[in-house]
Design an enzyme around this catalytic site. Sequence first.
Site, PDB file in Angstrom:
ATOM      1  N   CYS A 120      28.319  28.830  12.197  1.00  0.00           N
ATOM      2  CA  CYS A 120      28.213  27.705  13.134  1.00  0.00           C
ATOM      3  C   CYS A 120      28.777  28.153  14.479  1.00  0.00           C
ATOM      4  O   CYS A 120      29.625  29.032  14.545  1.00  0.00           O
ATOM      5  CB  CYS A 120      29.027  26.535  12.569  1.00  0.00           C
ATOM      6  SG  CYS A 120      29.221  25.138  13.684  1.00  0.00           S
TER       7      CYS A 120
ATOM      8  N   SER B  71      30.882  26.758  16.195  1.00  0.00           N
ATOM      9  CA  SER B  71      32.339  26.545  16.247  1.00  0.00           C
ATOM     10  C   SER B  71      33.089  27.804  15.800  1.00  0.00           C
ATOM     11  O   SER B  71      34.188  28.078  16.299  1.00  0.00           O
ATOM     12  CB  SER B  71      32.749  25.351  15.379  1.00  0.00           C
ATOM     13  OG  SER B  71      32.079  24.194  15.804  1.00  0.00           O
TER      14      SER B  71
ATOM     15  N   HIS C 233      33.035  29.945  18.794  1.00  0.00           N
ATOM     16  CA  HIS C 233      33.964  29.406  19.799  1.00  0.00           C
ATOM     17  C   HIS C 233      35.382  29.938  19.558  1.00  0.00           C
ATOM     18  O   HIS C 233      36.142  30.148  20.496  1.00  0.00           O
ATOM     19  CB  HIS C 233      34.015  27.874  19.723  1.00  0.00           C
ATOM     20  CG  HIS C 233      32.840  27.177  20.359  1.00  0.00           C
ATOM     21  ND1 HIS C 233      32.064  27.737  21.336  1.00  0.00           N
ATOM     22  CD2 HIS C 233      32.331  25.925  20.165  1.00  0.00           C
ATOM     23  CE1 HIS C 233      31.132  26.876  21.715  1.00  0.00           C
ATOM     24  NE2 HIS C 233      31.259  25.773  21.007  1.00  0.00           N
TER      25      HIS C 233
ATOM     26  N   HIS D 213      33.342  27.670   7.869  1.00  0.00           N
ATOM     27  CA  HIS D 213      33.620  26.300   7.424  1.00  0.00           C
ATOM     28  C   HIS D 213      32.359  25.580   6.952  1.00  0.00           C
ATOM     29  O   HIS D 213      32.426  24.405   6.629  1.00  0.00           O
ATOM     30  CB  HIS D 213      34.258  25.513   8.577  1.00  0.00           C
ATOM     31  CG  HIS D 213      33.366  25.407   9.770  1.00  0.00           C
ATOM     32  ND1 HIS D 213      33.187  26.450  10.648  1.00  0.00           N
ATOM     33  CD2 HIS D 213      32.575  24.409  10.209  1.00  0.00           C
ATOM     34  CE1 HIS D 213      32.331  26.079  11.587  1.00  0.00           C
ATOM     35  NE2 HIS D 213      31.919  24.841  11.328  1.00  0.00           N
TER      36      HIS D 213
ATOM     37  N   CYS E  87      28.564  21.463   7.336  1.00  0.00           N
ATOM     38  CA  CYS E  87      28.847  21.237   8.761  1.00  0.00           C
ATOM     39  C   CYS E  87      27.588  20.854   9.535  1.00  0.00           C
ATOM     40  O   CYS E  87      27.345  19.687   9.778  1.00  0.00           O
ATOM     41  CB  CYS E  87      29.534  22.417   9.437  1.00  0.00           C
ATOM     42  SG  CYS E  87      29.859  22.036  11.181  1.00  0.00           S
TER      43      CYS E  87
HETATM   44  P1  PAD Z   1      24.144  26.607  19.117  1.00  0.00           P
HETATM   45  O1  PAD Z   1      24.790  27.593  19.988  1.00  0.00           O
HETATM   46  O2  PAD Z   1      23.290  27.073  17.998  1.00  0.00           O
HETATM   47  O3  PAD Z   1      23.281  25.585  20.000  1.00  0.00           O
HETATM   48  C1  PAD Z   1      23.617  25.213  21.322  1.00  0.00           C
HETATM   49  C2  PAD Z   1      22.319  25.032  22.099  1.00  0.00           C
HETATM   50  O4  PAD Z   1      22.660  24.571  23.412  1.00  0.00           O
HETATM   51  C3  PAD Z   1      21.530  26.332  22.290  1.00  0.00           C
HETATM   52  O5  PAD Z   1      20.190  26.131  21.874  1.00  0.00           O
HETATM   53  C4  PAD Z   1      21.638  26.617  23.794  1.00  0.00           C
HETATM   54  O6  PAD Z   1      20.484  27.245  24.322  1.00  0.00           O
HETATM   55  C5  PAD Z   1      21.812  25.213  24.358  1.00  0.00           C
HETATM   56  N1  PAD Z   1      22.465  25.191  25.676  1.00  0.00           N
HETATM   57  C6  PAD Z   1      23.462  25.985  26.143  1.00  0.00           C
HETATM   58  N2  PAD Z   1      23.793  25.642  27.402  1.00  0.00           N
HETATM   59  C7  PAD Z   1      22.969  24.614  27.756  1.00  0.00           C
HETATM   60  C8  PAD Z   1      22.809  23.839  28.937  1.00  0.00           C
HETATM   61  N3  PAD Z   1      23.591  24.035  30.011  1.00  0.00           N
HETATM   62  N4  PAD Z   1      21.868  22.850  28.944  1.00  0.00           N
HETATM   63  C9  PAD Z   1      21.068  22.650  27.857  1.00  0.00           C
HETATM   64  N5  PAD Z   1      21.169  23.361  26.712  1.00  0.00           N
HETATM   65  C10 PAD Z   1      22.113  24.328  26.654  1.00  0.00           C
HETATM   66  O7  PAD Z   1      25.348  25.685  18.553  1.00  0.00           O
HETATM   67  P2  PAD Z   1      25.437  24.694  17.290  1.00  0.00           P
HETATM   68  O8  PAD Z   1      24.205  23.887  17.193  1.00  0.00           O
HETATM   69  O9  PAD Z   1      25.942  25.444  16.097  1.00  0.00           O
HETATM   70  O10 PAD Z   1      26.681  23.793  17.798  1.00  0.00           O
HETATM   71  C11 PAD Z   1      26.537  23.008  18.971  1.00  0.00           C
HETATM   72  C12 PAD Z   1      27.900  22.477  19.417  1.00  0.00           C
HETATM   73  O11 PAD Z   1      28.396  21.551  18.445  1.00  0.00           O
HETATM   74  C13 PAD Z   1      28.983  23.552  19.559  1.00  0.00           C
HETATM   75  O12 PAD Z   1      29.812  23.241  20.674  1.00  0.00           O
HETATM   76  C14 PAD Z   1      29.770  23.409  18.283  1.00  0.00           C
HETATM   77  O13 PAD Z   1      31.098  23.893  18.411  1.00  0.00           O
HETATM   78  C15 PAD Z   1      29.740  21.906  18.112  1.00  0.00           C
HETATM   79  C16 PAD Z   1      30.012  21.407  16.741  1.00  0.00           C
HETATM   80  N6  PAD Z   1      30.669  20.232  16.621  1.00  0.00           N
HETATM   81  C17 PAD Z   1      30.930  19.709  15.406  1.00  0.00           C
HETATM   82  C18 PAD Z   1      31.574  18.368  15.327  1.00  0.00           C
HETATM   83  O14 PAD Z   1      32.035  17.967  14.251  1.00  0.00           O
HETATM   84  N7  PAD Z   1      31.578  17.623  16.421  1.00  0.00           N
HETATM   85  C19 PAD Z   1      30.564  20.372  14.253  1.00  0.00           C
HETATM   86  C20 PAD Z   1      29.858  21.553  14.379  1.00  0.00           C
HETATM   87  C21 PAD Z   1      29.590  22.091  15.620  1.00  0.00           C
HETATM   88 ZN    ZN Z   2      30.488  23.813  12.287  1.00  0.00          ZN
END
Ligand code: PAD
Ligand code: ZN
Length: 416
Positions: free
Chosen positions: A87, A89, A92, A108, A215
């Site tokens: 993921c 995260s 990150h 996770h 997740c």
């Molecule tokens: P990912 O990196 O696969 O997807 C992110 C997407 O955002 C990519 O397709 C990028 O091209 C796009 N992107 C980047 N910058 C921009 C921009 N400026 N404008 C438009 N699009 C853009 O990540 P993911 O899907 O695995 O996770 C996304 C986020 O969610 C990430 O910050 C992660 O840490 C967070 C997350 N949060 C939780 C929660 O419980 N809230 C759980 C899991 C992940």
């Molecule tokens: Zn996650």
Amino acid sequence: MRGTRKQPTLLTNKEIKQAIDFLKQTELRATGLQLGERSTMSTAGKVIKCKAAVAWEIKKPPSIEQIEVAPPKAHEVRIKILAVGICRSDDHVLTGALAAPFPLVMGHESAGVVESIGEGVTSVKPGDKVIPLFIPQCGKCRTCRSARGNLCTENFLGRNSGLMCDGTTRFTCKGKSLHHFMGVSSFSEYTVVHENAVAKIDDDAPLEKVCLIGCGFSTGYGAAVQTAQVEPGSTCAVFGLGGVGLSTVMGCKAAGASRIIAVDINKSKFPKAKEMGATECVNPLDFKKPINEVLFDMTGGEGVDYSFEVIGRIDTMTAALASCHNNIGTSVIVGAPPPDSQFNLDPMLLFTGRTWKGSVFGGWKTRDYIPKLVSDFMGKKFMLDPLITHTLPFDNINEGFELLRTGKSIRTVLTF
Ligand code: PAD
Ligand code: ZN
Ligand code: ZN
């Protein structure tokens, strides 16, 4: 009379072997294990040496090491992890965008089988198929007692110590203690988690798929159906089309949204977004105007009913808020905010009535809902296959991270 009693029929060696094999298979099915995993049962109470990816330092790729995993203490569960997704995260943590103490074992988004349980554990037993949970559900705290919310006070995001509840760790490598990550640490063949952070799932669930319910899928899908409670006929915008954002698109569709506008700067994500239910796709880089103005234009000057930020950037969180209807619009932050970041916001964005919410793990009360989501997957209520673009052996974990960073993968699932 004795002499006339019928002699018992003797079984041939072949028949005896067949019977033993049958019994073995039945026993294994009863414990939910496959052949070859049986030996894990004899490891109860002992330290297990196994393979893990250890992140020693920030901004350095994790390395595959042999680590020692201590037995579970009271109210803890040791799990043999069989599949784990990568993921954003996790990435990150490596880049420093999500603070976590090093050295640590990340990971996770996983599924596995209970290897052994500590004293007092009653809700799972060795052999159960489970998903470890990065948000526990203690059942006692203010949030767990409330009908709303899911961020149990025992969660590891707030504490962020990288330690188990007793202030120690269960992992060592080369004589050094390793931190846990979000109470889960599933980039390891074995991990130890608190009983409150384990969901028992369907015995027939394919672990290499349902690990995403640990997740990405649940987070994105839940942001739409659970946190925002998107209504049928509404217009939604989803910013960010990774594994989590695409799951939000699926959630908006399942909730009956009539328009789902997918927003990403990587247009190679658009075909998959359409497959998942997006009705339109927009690349902010194609416009001179800010993306919130573009979305207002696309919606006849009204703005969308629901917007979701699924990237993890301050500017897109604000743009997503500004994209929704100025009075009845709701915007949900799903992307993890960068550490020490602040909003510089025009208060009028909120004064006129917009609702701004955050959503962690899709807002699901985890132990109640994760097993149900697995059952729904088994009942074909949603798909996970389109989200899994790559499956790699665990040793290739850094290749999986590279696929994510270069935008080539949605989800890579690592198997042991
Ligand atoms: P990912 O990196 O696969 O997807 C992110 C997407 O955002 C990519 O397709 C990028 O091209 C796009 N992107 C980047 N910058 C921009 C921009 N400026 N404008 C438009 N699009 C853009 O990540 P993911 O899907 O695995 O996770 C996304 C986020 O969610 C990430 O910050 C992660 O840490 C967070 C997350 N949060 C939780 C929660 O419980 N809230 C759980 C899991 C992940
Ligand atoms: Zn996650
Ligand atoms: Zn709680």
